[in-house]
Design an enzyme around this catalytic site. Structure first.
Site, PDB file in Angstrom:
ATOM      1  N   LYS A 221      -1.268   4.908   4.310  1.00 10.80           N
ATOM      2  CA  LYS A 221      -2.223   3.956   4.902  1.00 10.80           C
ATOM      3  C   LYS A 221      -1.854   3.760   6.371  1.00 10.80           C
ATOM      4  CE  LYS A 221      -4.447  -0.531   4.354  1.00 10.80           C
ATOM      5  NZ  LYS A 221      -5.793   0.084   4.542  1.00 10.80           N
TER       6      LYS A 221
ATOM      7  N   HIS B  31       0.835  -1.195   0.000  1.00  6.60           N
ATOM      8  CA  HIS B  31       0.000   0.000   0.000  1.00  6.60           C
ATOM      9  C   HIS B  31       0.878   1.257   0.000  1.00  6.60           C
ATOM     10  CE1 HIS B  31      -3.281  -2.730   1.165  1.00  6.60           C
ATOM     11  NE2 HIS B  31      -4.095  -1.774   0.754  1.00  6.60           N
TER      12      HIS B  31
END
EC number: 1.17.1.8
Length: 219
Positions: free
Chosen positions: A134, A130
Site C-alpha cells: 500500500k 495494511h
C-alpha cells in the site's frame, strides 16, 4: 446495461472489480486500462458509462479529469491524491465523480459508530493495518474516520505481510475503554460498495461526492 471500464485493471483491486462487474446482471465490462496491458484510460472511454479507478495516487486526478470531461462518470477507489486538486479538475464537467476511501459496508459502519462515540468519549486514537505494498500512509479510511470524529485523533500505520486492510478505533475514558474494529479478510468485501457506487454515480445530486455513507444514508 451499465457499460463499465476499469483503470488499474491488472492490480489486485482492479482485477477483483472486473470480476464483480462481469458477474453483475446489469453491467457490462467494456474496457480494462492498465500500463501492463498496454491500454490507457483514453483508450477505454469511448462507449463507457462509468470508469472505476483503482490506479495510483499520482494518476487519479488526470484519469478522472479526462473521463469526466468526456461525459464518463467516475467511481474512484484509489487513495492518497489531493482532494482540492481533484475538485478543481472536475468542476463543471459533464461526468459525475464519486469517491470512497473504503467500499466495505462494515468499514463505513465503523466510521459512523466512531463518529458517534467520539462525541461522548474523552479521547481516541486510530491504528490502521495494511499490506506492505500500500503506497499511502495513513490510509484514506483512517484519514476519513478521523475527519468524521470530534477532536484531534492521532493515526498510527502498520504495514505487514498477511494483512489485507484492518482498522481499530480505540476510545479511552476513566475506568474503561472502547474498541471499534473492522477486519477485512478478502477483497470481495469491497465489491458490494463498488457496485452500489457504479449504479448510483450517474444520478448524484452534485459532483464530486465523497463517502459511501452518502449512498447508504442519503439525506
Amino acid at each position: 446495461m451499465i457499460k463499465v471500464a476499469v483503470a488499474g485493471a491488472a492490480g489486485r483491486m482492479g482485477a477483483t472489480t472486473c470480476e464483480a462487474v462481469e458477474a453483475a446482471d446489469d453491467m457490462e465490462l467494456v474496457g480494462r486500462a492498465d500500463p501492463s496491458l498496454g491500454t490507457s484510460v483514453a483508450d477505454v472511454l469511448e462507449g463507457t458509462d462509468v470508469l472505476v479507478d483503482f490506479t495510483l495516487p499520482d494518476q487519479v486526478v488526470a484519469n478522472v479529469q479526462l473521463a469526466a470531461a468526456s461525459g464518463v462518470h467516475c467511481v474512484v477507489g484509489a487513495t492518497g491524491w489531493d482532494e482540492d486538486e481533484l475538485r478543481a479538475a472536475v468542476a463543471d464537467r459533464p461526468g459525475n465523480v464519486f469517491f470512497a476511501p473504503n467500499f466495505a459496508i462494515g468499514a463505513v459502519l465503523m466510521m459512523r459508530f466512531a463518529a458517534e462515540a467520539s462525541k461522548v468519549m474523552s479521547g481516541a486514537e486510530i491504528i490502521e493495518y495494511h499490506h506492505p505494498k500500500k503506497v499511502d500512509a495513513p490510509s484514506g479510511t483512517a484519514k476519513r474516520t478521523a475527519a468524521l470524529m470530534e477532536g484531534e485523533v492521532p493515526i498510527h500505520s502498520v504495514r505487514l505481510p498477511g494483512i489485507v486492510a484492518d482498522q481499530d478505533v480505540i476510545f479511552g475514558e476513566e475506568g474503561q475503554s472502547l474498541i471499534i474494529r473492522h477486519v477485512t479478510s478478502d477483497l470481495a468485501s469491497f465489491m458490494p460498495g463498488v457496485l452500489l457506487a457504479i449504479r448510483n454515480v450517474a444520478e448524484l445530486p452534485e459532483s464530486p461526492v465523497i463517502g459511501l455513507e452518502k449512498l447508504l444514508w442519503p439525506s
